[in-house]
Design a protein around this motif. Structure first.
Motif, mmCIF file in Angstrom:
data_model
loop_
_atom_site.group_PDB
_atom_site.id
_atom_site.type_symbol
_atom_site.label_atom_id
_atom_site.label_comp_id
_atom_site.label_asym_id
_atom_site.label_seq_id
_atom_site.Cartn_x
_atom_site.Cartn_y
_atom_site.Cartn_z
ATOM 1 N N ASN A 1 0.813 -1.220 0.000
ATOM 2 C CA ASN A 1 0.000 0.000 0.000
ATOM 3 C C ASN A 1 0.845 1.268 0.000
ATOM 4 O O ASN A 1 0.509 2.252 -0.661
ATOM 5 C CB ASN A 1 -0.985 -0.003 1.166
ATOM 6 C CG ASN A 1 -2.095 -1.011 0.956
ATOM 7 O OD1 ASN A 1 -2.407 -1.391 -0.170
ATOM 8 N ND2 ASN A 1 -2.682 -1.469 2.047
ATOM 9 N N LYS A 2 1.962 1.271 0.742
ATOM 10 C CA LYS A 2 2.839 2.446 0.750
ATOM 11 C C LYS A 2 3.454 2.676 -0.631
ATOM 12 O O LYS A 2 3.542 3.810 -1.096
ATOM 13 C CB LYS A 2 3.960 2.279 1.785
ATOM 14 C CG LYS A 2 3.540 2.570 3.205
ATOM 15 C CD LYS A 2 4.746 2.506 4.124
ATOM 16 C CE LYS A 2 4.413 2.984 5.512
ATOM 17 N NZ LYS A 2 5.611 3.078 6.371
ATOM 18 N N SER B 1 0.677 3.947 -2.936
ATOM 19 C CA SER B 1 0.262 5.332 -2.666
ATOM 20 C C SER B 1 1.342 6.339 -3.055
ATOM 21 O O SER B 1 1.033 7.461 -3.452
ATOM 22 C CB SER B 1 -0.155 5.515 -1.209
ATOM 23 O OG SER B 1 0.962 5.389 -0.356
ATOM 24 N N GLY C 1 0.028 3.877 -8.246
ATOM 25 C CA GLY C 1 -1.260 3.401 -7.761
ATOM 26 C C GLY C 1 -1.787 2.199 -8.518
ATOM 27 O O GLY C 1 -2.894 1.754 -8.270
#
Length: 196
Positions: A88-89, A92, A96
């Motif tokens: 997710n890091k 983000s 994406g």
């Protein structure tokens, strides 16, 4: 992913950030190298090949559970959290897009018989996690009877693995045994958050 005892020039300069057990670091800086030492633990290196941002985590599944709902117990939820946090890091801070991710996994060595082959369980866990999430590792160096140092350049995606001698492996095994005996598992956040 070269396997050698001498560092390629790319890894011999710039800023080195150590990734300890429980850590997750992400960067897009060209001069950053993430470094960790693994015994039974697993490190995943995830990179967005379009945005040139990547990261590394480091986790140990030291505790088993008999729960039918979660075959690895609380520690697997931590492992899943560690993987999800890293992915997710990178997503983000990157493009994406999951399709742009490349994933490399390392570790899971059997360096101490008293750990009941936690390394094999960690390998099984990380492979199953990636399969369940629809990812395929582009590179891996898993298993064996040795500890390893892993260096990862998040900007370029290059990884370097150095197999460590038995003395270094014994030190890593001692640290992992201490954690396993204390049953230290960093708690993952509560899954069922209710938003109002």
């Amino acid at each position: 992913m070269p396997l050698s005892n001498t560092l390629p020039p790319e890894f011999d300069r710039g800023v080195v950030t150590t990734v300890h057990q429980g850590d997750c670091h992400v960067s897009n800086a060209a001069d950053i190298t993430f470094s960790t030492v693994l015994g039974s633990c697993i490190s995943a290196c995830v990179r967005d090949k379009v945005a040139l941002v990547g990261g590394m985590n480091h986790f140990l599944l030291a505790e088993q559970s008999g729960s039918a709902k979660d075959r690895y117990g609380a520690s697997a939820r931590y492992g899943a959290f560690a993987m999800e946090q890293l992915i997710n890091k990178v997503l983000s801070q990157g493009s994406g897009k999951k399709a742009n991710l490349e994933i490399k996994v390392f570790g899971g060595g059997k360096i101490n018989s008293a750990l009941d082959d936690v390394g094999a369980k960690n390998i099984e866990f990380v492979r199953q996690f990636l399969a369940d999430e629809g990812y395929v590792a582009t590179s891996e160096d898993l298993g064996g009877m040795f500890a390893r140092r892993v260096l990862f350049k998040p900007h370029s995606g290059r990884a370097f693995v150095k197999r460590l001698d038995s003395d270094a492996g014994a030190n890593v095994a001692k640290e992992e045994m201490a954690l396993a005996k204390r049953r230290v598992v960093v708690p993952a956040p509560v899954d069922d958050i209710e938003l109002f």
